[in-house]
Design a protein around this motif. Structure first.
Motif, short mmCIF file in Angstrom:
data_model
loop_
_atom_site.label_atom_id
_atom_site.label_comp_id
_atom_site.label_asym_id
_atom_site.label_seq_id
_atom_site.Cartn_x
_atom_site.Cartn_y
_atom_site.Cartn_z
N ASP A 197 0.82 -1.21 0.00
CA ASP A 197 0.00 0.00 0.00
C ASP A 197 0.86 1.27 0.00
N ARG A 198 2.01 1.17 0.62
CA ARG A 198 2.88 2.34 0.74
C ARG A 198 3.61 2.66 -0.57
N PHE A 199 4.02 1.61 -1.30
CA PHE A 199 4.87 1.82 -2.47
C PHE A 199 4.17 1.59 -3.81
N ARG A 200 2.89 1.30 -3.81
CA ARG A 200 2.22 0.95 -5.06
C ARG A 200 2.20 2.11 -6.06
N THR A 201 2.28 3.34 -5.58
CA THR A 201 2.27 4.50 -6.48
C THR A 201 3.67 5.03 -6.80
N ARG A 202 4.69 4.28 -6.42
CA ARG A 202 6.08 4.71 -6.67
C ARG A 202 6.76 3.67 -7.55
N PRO A 203 6.75 3.88 -8.88
CA PRO A 203 7.19 2.85 -9.84
C PRO A 203 8.58 2.29 -9.59
N ARG A 204 9.54 3.15 -9.26
CA ARG A 204 10.92 2.67 -9.07
C ARG A 204 11.02 1.72 -7.88
N LEU A 205 10.36 2.10 -6.79
CA LEU A 205 10.41 1.24 -5.61
C LEU A 205 9.61 -0.03 -5.82
N ARG A 206 8.49 0.07 -6.53
CA ARG A 206 7.72 -1.14 -6.88
C ARG A 206 8.60 -2.12 -7.66
N GLU A 207 9.30 -1.59 -8.65
CA GLU A 207 10.16 -2.44 -9.47
C GLU A 207 11.26 -3.08 -8.64
N ALA A 208 11.85 -2.30 -7.75
CA ALA A 208 12.93 -2.83 -6.90
C ALA A 208 12.41 -3.92 -5.97
N LEU A 209 11.24 -3.71 -5.38
CA LEU A 209 10.66 -4.73 -4.49
C LEU A 209 10.29 -5.98 -5.27
N GLY A 210 9.68 -5.80 -6.45
CA GLY A 210 9.31 -6.96 -7.25
C GLY A 210 10.53 -7.76 -7.69
N ARG A 211 11.59 -7.04 -8.08
CA ARG A 211 12.82 -7.72 -8.51
C ARG A 211 13.44 -8.50 -7.37
N ARG A 212 13.49 -7.92 -6.17
CA ARG A 212 14.07 -8.62 -5.02
C ARG A 212 13.19 -9.80 -4.60
N LEU A 213 11.89 -9.64 -4.72
CA LEU A 213 10.97 -10.72 -4.36
C LEU A 213 11.18 -11.94 -5.24
N ARG A 214 11.52 -11.72 -6.49
CA ARG A 214 11.69 -12.84 -7.42
C ARG A 214 13.08 -13.45 -7.36
N ARG A 215 14.00 -12.83 -6.63
CA ARG A 215 15.41 -13.23 -6.70
C ARG A 215 15.62 -14.69 -6.33
#
Length: 370
Positions: A46-64
């Motif tokens: 909910d905190r980062f859903r509107t921040r594309p760069r942080l969303r991408e970083a979280l998604g990338r780390r989640l898939r690592r």
């Protein structure tokens, strides 16, 4: 931020443990800690859903650390449900921890973060719906004639795909969404998966009538923006479904064998990506038919292969010639070219394409006279 990324990287392990026999050692404190982690991951979403760069970083780390990257940023927002459902289905969870879990899930929706209810009732309804939707129904013919169970299952799939398309990170997420869709559909028996995909594609043909859109256009600009956004999202959803179908030739062949020709023509007439592969598939099947002079008819070269018979192939080409003007033109041009490549014979029994063209044209002439 690095500490947050390291925490997010642990989500696949948390979900894996919640589905394993390790939970037999969990006490109430351990359960509370796990549920707290679920709420924390939801808070990050909910905190980062509107921040594309942080969303991408979280998604990338989640898939690592995942062997198959099925989890992405949108799953953070559904972490409490994913965790709760996994624990409810795990019989290894001790009775005391299970009772604690149920009490936690039955808390009023207002006591938890987020606009959606996170209660046991919601999970139970979803589980019951999945059982109901497992009932057989048969291929969809039209949106109006679709079986209620199949319609509901297709609507649920579309709703979930729309969420994926809207929330997924722009960079490289198409492949991730396609893997997620494959994982979902592969859990269904193949004929059932084909029914659901065909039904979903049919439902996408009528998200809203032109009259409704015109009315919205006259009311206010915001309605127009919503319609445009919805149309764009549905294009992405249709693209995902078509990519799943066309990404594997064996799967697409089975899909075309399973569905009736009239339905395939309807889909190919609206989704241009399907028309050429479908025509190529029919061409391949037709080229493997052999003429049996004793029977005076075309027969399969391998009786044990799941391919179309002469009668079925003729019916499929006839349906295509009765479809849209574009389909009819493509099909007639293809038959003419195939006949020419085969020697341009005018005598029956020498070329399957000569015989097919003659019979299809004769049928169309008779229909035109009626």
């Amino acid at each position: 931020m690095e500490a947050v990324l390291e925490q997010v990287e642990q989500l696949p392990a948390l979900l894996a443990v919640s589905r394993s026999a390790l939970v037999r050692d969990w006490d109430a404190l351990t359960l509370d800690r796990a549920l707290e982690w679920g709420r924390y991951f939801q808070h990050l979403h909910d905190r980062f859903r509107t921040r594309p760069r942080l969303r991408e970083a979280l998604g990338r780390r989640l898939r690592r650390g995942q062997p198959s990257p099925l989890l992405g940023f949108p799953h953070l927002g559904r972490c409490p449900q994913l965790l709760g459902l996994a624990l409810l289905e795990n019989r290894a969870l001790p009775p005391a921890a299970c009772r604690r879990l149920i009490r936690g899930l039955l808390q009023p929706a207002g006591a938890e973060a987020g606009p959606e209810p996170r209660s046991l009732a919601l999970l139970a309804r979803r589980k019951a719906a999945s059982r109901l939707l497992a009932l057989p129904s048969g291929p969809p013919r039209t949106p109006e004639g679709m079986a209620p169970q199949l319609r509901t299952e297709a609507q649920l799939l579309l709703s979930r795909l729309r969420e994926e398309v809207q929330e997924a990170e722009p960079a490289g997420e198409a492949a991730g969404r396609l893997r997620w869709l494959s994982g979902v559909l592969e859990e269904l028996p193949q004929p059932r998966a084909f029914e659901v995909v065909a039904a979903a594609l049919l439902l996408l043909l009528r998200p809203g009538s032109d009259a409704e859109q015109a009315g919205d256009r006259g009311r206010d600009g915001k309605s127009l923006d919503r319609n445009q956004a919805s149309a764009t999202g549905d294009e992405g959803v249709a693209g995902l479904l078509l990519s799943w179908l066309l990404g594997n030739l064996e799967r697409f062949s089975a899909f075309c064998l399973f569905l009736p020709g009239s339905l395939l023509v309807s889909l190919a007439g609206h989704y241009s990506q399907l028309s050429r592969p479908y025509l190529d598939l029919l061409t391949g099947w037709g080229s493997r038919l052999l003429y049996d002079p004793l029977q005076g008819r075309w027969v399969k070269s391998c009786l044990d292969k799941a391919e179309l018979s002469w009668e079925e192939l003729r019916e499929r080409f006839t349906c295509l010639c009765q479809g849209s003007a574009l389909l009819r033109g493509q099909t007639q041009a293809a038959l003419k070219l195939l006949k020419a490549r085969d020697g341009d014979f005018t005598v029956c029994g020498l070329s399957v394409w000569t015989d097919l063209q003659m019979e299809v044209e004769e049928y169309l002439r008779k229909e035109a006279k009626r």
